[in-house]
Scaffold this active site. Structure first.
Site, PDB file in Angstrom:
ATOM      1  N   TYR A  32       0.806  -1.222   0.000  1.00 49.32           N
ATOM      2  CA  TYR A  32       0.000   0.000   0.000  1.00 49.32           C
ATOM      3  C   TYR A  32       0.842   1.276   0.000  1.00 49.32           C
ATOM      4  O   TYR A  32       2.048   1.237   0.168  1.00 49.32           O
ATOM      5  CB  TYR A  32      -1.060   0.002   1.093  1.00 49.32           C
ATOM      6  N   GLU A  33       0.164   2.395  -0.256  1.00 50.58           N
ATOM      7  CA  GLU A  33       0.793   3.703  -0.483  1.00 50.58           C
ATOM      8  C   GLU A  33       1.756   3.665  -1.663  1.00 50.58           C
ATOM      9  O   GLU A  33       2.781   4.346  -1.670  1.00 50.58           O
ATOM     10  CB  GLU A  33       1.512   4.204   0.780  1.00 50.58           C
ATOM     11  N   GLY A  34       1.409   2.879  -2.678  1.00 47.94           N
ATOM     12  CA  GLY A  34       2.277   2.696  -3.833  1.00 47.94           C
ATOM     13  C   GLY A  34       3.161   1.494  -3.603  1.00 47.94           C
ATOM     14  O   GLY A  34       3.974   1.483  -2.681  1.00 47.94           O
TER      15      GLY A  34
END
Length: 563
Positions: free
Chosen positions: A421-423
């Protein structure tokens, strides 16, 4: 064994390796005196050890649940959250004019490191609120700031970020959520979002959602996206939670780990929202929150790795197989590797946070570039270390590591998502070799010059370690020159190993600083030797892969890859 916040390691790094002193020397952060920093870290460690850590297993065994459309948190979480909120921990770096402490982000990240190691599932809630505070502080109008920021900083209300949709993950521009003007300054927001951490909770009296949506007639793709603040309860004339808004939790995701942190599918049915920033300025506003979150997610990896390392060392000291297994060379290898990786990842994260603080305090372009360069490295390397160290902790436990009753498998299950997550970490690597090197590699070269200068200064006392670090930095400089001269497909094909090579060299640099500060003799110097002699050489293999380009990867057809 019970978790112990790594107070000594964090203080050593902030004193000797990535000094906080230059940050405190700026006018913006003058209140961050050594005495205050020590007092805050000590009290945060106490909170983590005695309040949060005892809830780690409870979050796994008694997950958040959805009852009649409302999320019910793990038993004990609400009481612990009140202590977090009442202690002022949500507002450590928040603006003073709205009730925060206004202290450096480096100090906030050190606290987040300890909270993540103690109980990541619970620590995610205040982290998300901190990200929303930063986004509103930078982009909201004065009226919105006055209403929402004090409530978020105090922990009376909590915050979330709503980006992802079933068809729009990394490709945020494919979102379908729409917003229509109501004619009174508000907007009707309609759509569905998935993977929303702490999308609802019973620990705060209101939950405030930052939602990406598209206005009628806005361009396709990311350029046409706007950002809206959509509260669960619409504030009344007195700023208190009023009528229920048109936002609901449809379901909770069934996850591998982080069971105490509810991940929600959210439905917005003409929910009342307020525009944050300018129309079609949503991505700029959301990136303020995302950049904060990317560093924080890297720190989550470090925190969980610390807890896993402690558990493995304790088990190895007690477990006897022809004597304590901590005396077996391979177990010692794993434990030393784990500890060296944690130190390197922690130092990189705090270096990124310190650069962010210096950029905020001075406004200097070089500091902004340094923070931007380090963010994808801190995120990707920190979370890779979290996953690798948690896996090694299971290996140290042997068969018992695969048995849930020991609790060690939870570390790996909880931390695994941080690399996604978050890229994803692949996206972080592409960001590093793409956007972050649009300057031709200048920010990277300035950092490598500092590493080489530090190695030169250490040659007299630690010639072998310093020589290896200097040579690795020079080789990485040459690889960076080659990388910036390549076409993007070839850059992207080698991005992940290039980022790992950069992290290896950075980690060696910080380990060398630690050894120098210790005088070249002692446990930190021995750990530096482990990293520089045993782990640093891996950078050469990473660079060999990075140089290979995209050709061979695309010689394999999709059919060949699937067969």
């Amino acid at each position: 064994m019970p978790y112990r916040a790594p107070l000594g390691d964090i203080q050593f790094i902030l004193d000797q390796v990535v000094p906080l002193a230059p940050v405190a020397a700026t006018g913006r952060y003058a209140e961050a005196t050594p005495d205050l920093v020590e007092a805050i870290l000590t009290e945060a460690a106490r909170l983590c050890d005695t309040v949060m850590a005892p809830l780690q297993r409870a979050g796994d065994l008694h997950p958040a649940r959805l009852e009649n459309g409302a999320v019910r948190s793990t038993p004990g979480f609400a009481e612990a959250f009140r202590q977090i909120a009442e202690g002022g921990w949500i507002g450590v770096s928040a603006p003073v004019e709205h009730g925060g402490m206004g202290l450096p982000q480096a100090l906030n990240m050190a606290i987040h490191d300890m909270m993540s190691g103690a109980c990541l599932a619970l620590g995610l809630n205040p982290l998300l609120t901190q990200g929303q505070i930063e986004a509103l502080d930078h982009h909201a109008n004065a009226e919105m700031k006055a209403l929402y920021l004090p409530k978020l900083i105090s922990g009376e209300w909590s915050g979330t970020m709503n980006l992802t949709e079933p068809q729009a993950g990394s490709d945020v521009g494919a979102l379908r959520t729409k917003a229509e003007a109501n004619g009174d300054g508000t907007y009707a927001v309609t759509g569905q979002k998935i993977f929303i951490s702490w999308g609802d909770c019973d620990m705060t009296e209101n939950v405030c959602h930052l939602v990406l949506a598209r206005l009628p007639g806005a361009p396709a793709g990311t350029k046409g996206i706007s950002l809206f603040l959509v509260p669960k309860f619409i504030p009344d004339a007195n700023g208190k939670p009023g009528i229920r808004n048109g936002v609901n939790v449809v379901s909770l995701e069934h996850k591998l780990g982080l069971h105490g942190s509810p991940t929600c599918v959210m439905d917005y049915d003409r929910a009342t929202g307020w525009l944050v920033g300018a129309e079609q300025g949503g991505m700029a506003a959301m990136f303020t929150m995302m950049n904060n979150a990317r560093l924080a997610v890297g720190v989550q990896g470090v925190g969980v790795a610390e807890a896993a390392c402690q558990a493995a060392a304790s088990y190895a000291a007690d477990r006897r197989q022809m004597g304590p297994i901590i005396d077996h060379p391979d177990v010692r290898r794993m434990l030393a590797t784990m500890r060296a990786e944690v130190f390197a990842a922690r130092a990189i994260a705090l270096a990124c946070a310190t650069a962010t603080d210096m950029a905020q305090a001075t406004g200097e372009g070089d500091w902004h570039a340094r923070a931007a360069l380090l963010t994808p490295i801190a995120k990707a390397y920190g979370t890779d270390v979290g996953c690798d160290v948690a896996s090694m902790a299971m290996q140290v436990h042997g068969g018992m590591g695969y048995v849930e009753e020991t609790g060690v498998a939870q570390f790996w299950r909880d931390v695994r998502v941080t690399a996604i997550y978050e890229g994803t970490n692949g996206i972080q690597a592409m960001d590093l070799v793409g956007r972050k090197m649009m300057d031709g590699g200048e920010a990277a070269y300035r950092l490598l010059e500092e590493i080489e200068a530090g190695a030169e200064a250490a040659r007299a006392r630690l010639p072998d370690l310093a020589g290896n670090v200097w040579s690795a930095a020079e080789t990485l400089r040459e690889a960076t020159e080659a990388m910036t001269g390549r076409a993007m497909p070839d850059r992207y094909a080698g991005a992940v190993p290039y980022l790992r090579a950069f992290a290896r060299v950075l980690g060696a640099h910080f380990h060398l600083r630690a050894a120098v500060a210790e005088g070249g003799q002692g446990p930190r110097s021995a750990l530096a030797r482990v990293h520089i002699d045993r782990l640093l050489p891996q950078f050469a293999a990473c660079l060999a892969e990075a140089r290979d380009g995209a050709g061979a990867l695309f010689d394999l057809t999709p059919e060949a890859l699937a067969s």
